[in-house]
Motif scaffolding. Structure first.
Motif, PDB file in Angstrom:
ATOM      1  N   LYS A   1      40.315  53.309  46.408  1.00 42.75           N
ATOM      2  CA  LYS A   1      41.444  54.017  45.818  1.00 42.75           C
ATOM      3  C   LYS A   1      42.461  53.012  45.272  1.00 42.75           C
ATOM      4  CE  LYS A   1      40.101  58.219  46.959  1.00 42.75           C
ATOM      5  NZ  LYS A   1      39.768  59.244  45.971  1.00 42.75           N
TER       6      LYS A   1
ATOM      7  N   LEU B   1      48.763  53.638  44.181  1.00 51.12           N
ATOM      8  CA  LEU B   1      49.495  54.498  43.254  1.00 51.12           C
ATOM      9  C   LEU B   1      50.785  53.848  42.773  1.00 51.12           C
ATOM     10  CD1 LEU B   1      49.096  58.093  44.771  1.00 51.12           C
ATOM     11  CD2 LEU B   1      48.028  57.161  42.736  1.00 51.12           C
TER      12      LEU B   1
ATOM     13  N   LEU C   1      42.929  57.773  37.766  1.00 47.76           N
ATOM     14  CA  LEU C   1      42.932  58.675  38.923  1.00 47.76           C
ATOM     15  C   LEU C   1      41.762  59.654  38.873  1.00 47.76           C
ATOM     16  CD1 LEU C   1      46.761  59.410  39.248  1.00 47.76           C
ATOM     17  CD2 LEU C   1      45.361  57.838  40.596  1.00 47.76           C
TER      18      LEU C   1
ATOM     19  N   ARG D   1      39.608  62.096  42.102  1.00 47.28           N
ATOM     20  CA  ARG D   1      40.677  63.006  42.499  1.00 47.28           C
ATOM     21  C   ARG D   1      40.570  64.299  41.704  1.00 47.28           C
ATOM     22  NH1 ARG D   1      44.952  59.947  45.162  1.00 47.28           N
ATOM     23  NH2 ARG D   1      44.525  57.721  45.022  1.00 47.28           N
TER      24      ARG D   1
ATOM     25  N   VAL E   1      45.813  65.868  39.175  1.00 50.05           N
ATOM     26  CA  VAL E   1      46.074  64.591  38.502  1.00 50.05           C
ATOM     27  C   VAL E   1      46.837  64.825  37.203  1.00 50.05           C
ATOM     28  CG1 VAL E   1      45.006  62.654  37.303  1.00 50.05           C
ATOM     29  CG2 VAL E   1      44.104  63.377  39.509  1.00 50.05           C
TER      30      VAL E   1
END
Length: 505
Positions: free
Chosen positions: A388, A391, A417, A422, A427
């Motif tokens: 991941k 962010l 993303l 996701r 998103v």
């Protein structure tokens, strides 16, 4: 031996726990317990206690340490016992003493002596899943936990909140409530199953949601824009006899206003079809027209302030927003946009011969990515990134590049993303709201740094999108998405190469 355990979730904070042992095993058990129940009352007794265990005492005040051998009195006023010792004879003695006090005991690494096990816990907000292999393999426990953490979407907590709200609103007996809740759960699960090609379906959902939201935003913009602008312009022109000045305004800078009408129309079609690309298209064309880089970014963000506002409102009303994602993205995106705007304002005009090819190279990179997406194979598309992206780093970089280069938030942030697996609707909705906030910030920064002297470009872009919005919405619903990716990617690449060659020659 079959697994006859019955999983039970305990409110440990309502209970008192005794841990016997102060070594690495005790540290592992202690960290597992406090990670899930930080306010649990724990008494730890051991002849020797590791410094790492003592450090935990500073963070968890309900942890009481006794550096001595355990006594039978230690079993008083506790409900559960964990024996984290390496000595088998000592473990058996602890089990006997605990049973004499009618207490359940867990013996580390001795499942045959244990009354209960500490399973690996999967946490997604309020969702918890406990995994047990009957004490046979903690390694398998942890591996399964990692797989489930990667597989379960981050938005699961919002789904649980929605189900909780639905349950609270239901009236009737238990059977009726169960039936209604099952309907809701079935509908949610049906939306997420039959994923033979997960990424294909996610891209289709993204395009579908984006088109619907864009259509609504376009209709709102068209109605509001036509009414307000027509009324205001009509009154101003009539009262102040400005027809001659308006003619001069429209023809200044080589009739750039009319070019911007066309650019706004084309960018609106692209954004309506792909959910991204407005800034990339506008930047590429404005570079060809020799518009200074600071004016390019300032103009695009001023015009986008209106379109992203309508899109953000629509996404919020449709429930496409992950609040947690927005709260992580937008503060760093705003900081990034301010830094990008100030950097471009300071260096963009004096070093245009350097900044222009840099921005052109970036739009060339985006064009290649757009074109590559059109020709991705099914196997390549279906792969999901296990790692991941941070962010905060992504939001800052996206905000900086979007403000400095005039666009790129969609391809960089939204695209990244979605590639990670996701949920597309969350998103798109969350990144749109973050994009709106950074657009306002960027436009405001440019106004205070370079002033307002680019209204012919801003109005051209804005009117080109607003007045043609309903028609572009109808057109985009009939355009094949893959071909749009090819056309747009090719155009961006060609225009970027021309801009690079112009600056070098």
């Amino acid at each position: 031996m079959s697994n006859t355990l019955y999983p039970v979730f305990l409110k440990l904070e309502k209970l008192a726990l005794l841990i016997i042992g102060g070594g690495s095993i005790a540290l592992e058990k202690l960290e597992s317990v406090v990670a899930n129940s930080p306010r649990v009352s724990i008494k730890l007794v051991a002849k020797e206690i590791l410094p790492e265990v003592k450090v935990l005492k500073r963070t968890f005040p309900d942890l009481i340490l006794y550096e001595r051998a355990y006594e039978t009195n230690d079993f008083r006023d506790v409900q559960l016992v964990i024996a984290a010792v390496d000595n088998v004879a000592l473990a058996e003695q602890i089990q006997k003493d605990a049973h004499d006090c009618n207490l359940l005991v867990n013996i580390a690494d001795k499942p045959e002596l244990s009354d209960f096990y500490l399973g690996s816990i999967v946490k997604k907000g309020t969702l918890k899943i406990a995994i047990s292999t009957n004490g046979k393999s903690p390694t398998i426990n942890n591996r399964i936990r990692e797989i489930l953490v990667d597989t379960i979407p981050d938005e699961m907590d919002e789904v649980l909140d929605n189900m909780h709200n639905i349950r609270n609103q239901l009236k009737g007996d238990f059977n009726l409530k169960t039936k209604e809740l099952n309907k809701s759960k079935t509908q949610y699960l049906n939306d997420n199953k039959e994923k033979a090609k997960p990424s294909d379906l996610e891209i289709e959902k993204l395009i579908k949601v984006t088109k619907n939201v864009q259509k609504r935003a376009n209709i709102y913009l068209a109605i509001i824009g036509v009414m307000i602008l027509s009324g205001v312009l009509g009154i101003i022109i009539y009262n102040f006899n400005l027809s001659q000045d308006i003619q001069v305004f429209l023809n200044k800078d080589g009739h750039v206003f009319y070019w911007m009408l066309l650019v706004g129309f084309l960018a609106e079609i692209v954004a309506g079809s792909m959910g991204m690309g407005y800034g990339v298209i506008c930047t590429s064309i404005l570079l060809l027209l020799n518009v200074p880089p600071p004016v390019i970014s300032a103009s695009i963000h001023s015009a986008e302030s209106f379109t992203t506002a309508a899109g953000s409102f629509s996404h919020y009303k449709l429930g496409n927003v992950n609040r947690k994602m927005v709260w992580i993205l937008f503060p760093v995106a705003i900081i990034g946009s301010i830094v990008g705007a100030l950097t471009l304002s300071h260096y963009g005009e004096y070093y245009a011969h350097i900044v222009k090819p840099i921005i052109a190279c970036y739009t060339l990179y985006l064009g290649v990515n757009i074109l590559k997406n059109a020709f991705k194979g099914e196997k390549e598309i279906s792969l999901k990134s296990k790692k991941k992206t941070n962010l905060r780093v992504l939001g800052f970089v996206g905000g900086f590049i979007d403000s400095f280069a005039g666009g790129g938030w969609g391809p960089l942030v939204t695209g990244t993303l979605i590639k990670e697996g996701r949920t597309p609707r969350y998103v798109v909705g969350s990144s749109t709201i973050a994009k709106f906030l950074l657009t306002i910030t960027s436009a405001t920064t440019f106004i205070f740094t370079i002033g307002i002297h680019h209204w012919n470009i801003v109005l051209g872009l804005l009117l080109g999108g607003v007045f043609t919005a309903p028609f572009s919405a109808m057109l985009t619903s009939k355009l094949p998405t893959k071909k749009m990716f090819v056309v747009v990617g090719t155009l961006v690449i060609v225009m970027s190469l021309i801009s690079i060659l112009k600056t070098l020659l």
